[in-house]
Design a protein around this motif. Structure first.
Motif, PDB file in Angstrom:
ATOM      1  N   ASP A   1      15.522 -10.305 -34.897  1.00 21.65           N
ATOM      2  CA  ASP A   1      16.169 -11.067 -35.954  1.00 21.65           C
ATOM      3  C   ASP A   1      15.229 -11.310 -37.116  1.00 21.65           C
ATOM      4  N   LEU A   2      13.966 -11.566 -36.800  1.00 22.81           N
ATOM      5  CA  LEU A   2      12.987 -11.800 -37.850  1.00 22.81           C
ATOM      6  C   LEU A   2      12.794 -10.551 -38.713  1.00 22.81           C
ATOM      7  N   ALA A   3      12.767  -9.395 -38.062  1.00 22.54           N
ATOM      8  CA  ALA A   3      12.651  -8.139 -38.809  1.00 22.54           C
ATOM      9  C   ALA A   3      13.870  -7.926 -39.702  1.00 22.54           C
ATOM     10  N   ARG A   4      15.037  -8.232 -39.178  1.00 18.52           N
ATOM     11  CA  ARG A   4      16.266  -8.051 -39.964  1.00 18.52           C
ATOM     12  C   ARG A   4      16.275  -8.959 -41.186  1.00 18.52           C
ATOM     13  N   GLU A   5      15.837 -10.203 -41.019  1.00  8.38           N
ATOM     14  CA  GLU A   5      15.928 -11.162 -42.116  1.00  8.38           C
ATOM     15  C   GLU A   5      14.815 -11.004 -43.150  1.00  8.38           C
ATOM     16  N   THR A   6      13.722 -10.363 -42.776  1.00  5.36           N
ATOM     17  CA  THR A   6      12.608 -10.219 -43.708  1.00  5.36           C
ATOM     18  C   THR A   6      12.432  -8.804 -44.229  1.00  5.36           C
ATOM     19  N   GLY A   7      13.046  -7.828 -43.551  1.00  3.49           N
ATOM     20  CA  GLY A   7      12.820  -6.438 -43.923  1.00  3.49           C
ATOM     21  C   GLY A   7      11.525  -5.872 -43.386  1.00  3.49           C
ATOM     22  N   THR A   8      10.848  -6.622 -42.523  1.00  3.82           N
ATOM     23  CA  THR A   8       9.581  -6.183 -41.956  1.00  3.82           C
ATOM     24  C   THR A   8       9.816  -5.065 -40.944  1.00  3.82           C
ATOM     25  N   ARG A   9       9.001  -4.023 -41.013  1.00  6.09           N
ATOM     26  CA  ARG A   9       9.127  -2.923 -40.063  1.00  6.09           C
ATOM     27  C   ARG A   9       8.405  -3.283 -38.767  1.00  6.09           C
ATOM     28  N   GLN A  10       9.033  -2.941 -37.652  1.00  4.92           N
ATOM     29  CA  GLN A  10       8.422  -3.158 -36.346  1.00  4.92           C
ATOM     30  C   GLN A  10       7.671  -1.884 -35.954  1.00  4.92           C
ATOM     31  N   VAL A  11       6.386  -1.888 -36.215  1.00  2.00           N
ATOM     32  CA  VAL A  11       5.555  -0.702 -36.020  1.00  2.00           C
ATOM     33  C   VAL A  11       4.589  -0.942 -34.864  1.00  2.00           C
ATOM     34  N   PRO A  12       4.058   0.130 -34.238  1.00  2.00           N
ATOM     35  CA  PRO A  12       3.067  -0.042 -33.175  1.00  2.00           C
ATOM     36  C   PRO A  12       1.893  -0.903 -33.655  1.00  2.00           C
ATOM     37  N   GLY A  13       1.510  -1.849 -32.829  1.00  6.74           N
ATOM     38  CA  GLY A  13       0.443  -2.775 -33.205  1.00  6.74           C
ATOM     39  C   GLY A  13       0.926  -4.021 -33.899  1.00  6.74           C
ATOM     40  N   ARG A  14       2.136  -3.979 -34.451  1.00  4.68           N
ATOM     41  CA  ARG A  14       2.798  -5.146 -35.051  1.00  4.68           C
ATOM     42  C   ARG A  14       1.977  -5.834 -36.134  1.00  4.68           C
ATOM     43  N   ALA A  15       1.162  -5.065 -36.870  1.00  5.27           N
ATOM     44  CA  ALA A  15       0.311  -5.664 -37.897  1.00  5.27           C
ATOM     45  C   ALA A  15       1.083  -6.521 -38.896  1.00  5.27           C
ATOM     46  N   PRO A  16       2.264  -6.093 -39.395  1.00  3.60           N
ATOM     47  CA  PRO A  16       2.961  -6.943 -40.363  1.00  3.60           C
ATOM     48  C   PRO A  16       3.384  -8.301 -39.803  1.00  3.60           C
ATOM     49  N   MET A  17       3.569  -8.383 -38.491  1.00  6.34           N
ATOM     50  CA  MET A  17       4.080  -9.613 -37.882  1.00  6.34           C
ATOM     51  C   MET A  17       3.000 -10.462 -37.215  1.00  6.34           C
ATOM     52  N   LEU A  18       1.819  -9.935 -37.061  1.00  5.36           N
ATOM     53  CA  LEU A  18       0.780 -10.675 -36.327  1.00  5.36           C
ATOM     54  C   LEU A  18       0.502 -12.070 -36.892  1.00  5.36           C
ATOM     55  N   PRO A  19       0.462 -12.239 -38.220  1.00  6.64           N
ATOM     56  CA  PRO A  19       0.249 -13.608 -38.713  1.00  6.64           C
ATOM     57  C   PRO A  19       1.319 -14.577 -38.237  1.00  6.64           C
TER      58      PRO A  19
END
Length: 291
Positions: A156-174
């Motif tokens: 849901d967080l990816a859908r609402e922010t447009g963040t890509r869920q990539v290996p390592g999850r660098a965009p979401m780690l913070p």
């Protein structure tokens, strides 16, 4: 010392699937989450709610050691009031609330529940507002309906922010680490989000290791084949148990009385390390007791 309840794996089970519900207790997960939300079509909501209530009763009657949690539909949906009434009456181990964005959302849920309802709450952290201020959610206290766990909802967080869920999850780690810090500041647990690619066993294992390294208590999973991997990743290894055994009681020895730091296996050990070792050993004992 307080006991620890293992939550290495938390398996989502659709409330609309009688077959999946019947199998749930035997799949090896520490936690089973009976899902009334995302996994259930609108036309099936009422039937799924009734099945979830029956499943909670069946778990209780069987004396299952599995922790049973029911995920309700969200605030603002036409099903939330019926969900809350049925779940409170069924008395699972916890009620999981999706899309909690602020402390006021928890207050609304608590107000909707009957005055005699008493059960722990778990909150999904899966909106932009939630990851901007998870601490206000984690510290929204109530003795009768305490918040016990945060659960990451990364889809849901990816859908609402447009963040890509990539290996390592660098965009979401913070966001992950901010939510984890909020949980620890509030003295509650936190579970990592799901891994979507059931066939990618290596990717799942890597994400479990990352979650363990980050400090999560366990991982939510969407398929029974992911349970064993999560259980293994979030359990202490034999080497960790052996080392913790050597550290746990080192400050109880007469020669170390009054010391703040000692040497164990060539490494400096402080009293906080002994506390951490004791907690790890309690977790290992709790896992072993599950069989």
């Amino acid at each position: 010392m307080p006991s620890i309840r293992p939550r290495r794996s938390a398996l989502y089970v659709p409330g609309s699937s009688p077959r999946a519900l019947a199998k749930a207790p035997s799949l090896g997960a520490d936690v089973v989450i009976l899902d009334l939300e995302d996994a259930v079509a609108p036309a099936e909501k009422d039937a799924a709610r009734a099945r979830a209530v029956e499943t909670v009763a069946a778990f209780r009657q069987a004396g299952s050691p599995v922790e049973i949690v029911v995920r309700a539909n969200g605030l603002g949906t036409p099903w939330i009031e019926a969900d809350l009434a049925a779940i409170a009456a069924a008395r699972p181990d916890a009620l999981l609330l999706p899309k909690i964005s602020r402390a006021e959302d928890l207050a609304r849920v608590r107000a909707l529940l009957a005055p005699d309802a008493a059960l722990p709450l778990w909150a999904m952290i899966e909106t932009p507002l939630a990851v901007l201020d998870p601490l206000s959610i984690a510290t929204a206290r109530d003795e009768r309906l305490p918040l016990e766990m945060l659960v990451l909802g990364l889809n849901d967080l990816a859908r609402e922010t447009g963040t890509r869920q990539v290996p390592g999850r660098a965009p979401m780690l913070p966001w992950l680490m901010t939510a984890l810090a909020a949980a620890r500041a509030a003295g509650i647990g936190i579970l990592d989000g799901v891994f979507n690619d059931i066939a990618d066993e290596a990717g799942f294992a890597a994400e479990c290791r990352q979650g363990r390294d980050c400090g999560f208590d366990g991982k939510t999973v969407i398929h029974p084949r992911q349970v064993d991997g999560a259980n293994a990743a979030f359990a202490p290894s034999a080497e960790e148990i052996a080392r913790a055994t050597r550290i746990a009681g080192v400050f109880d020895l007469a020669e170390n009385a009054g010391k703040g730091v000692v040497m164990v296996d060539g490494r400096m050990v402080e009293r906080l390390h002994a506390d951490m070792a004791q907690r790890l050993l309690r977790l290992a004992e709790a896992i072993a007791a599950r069989g």
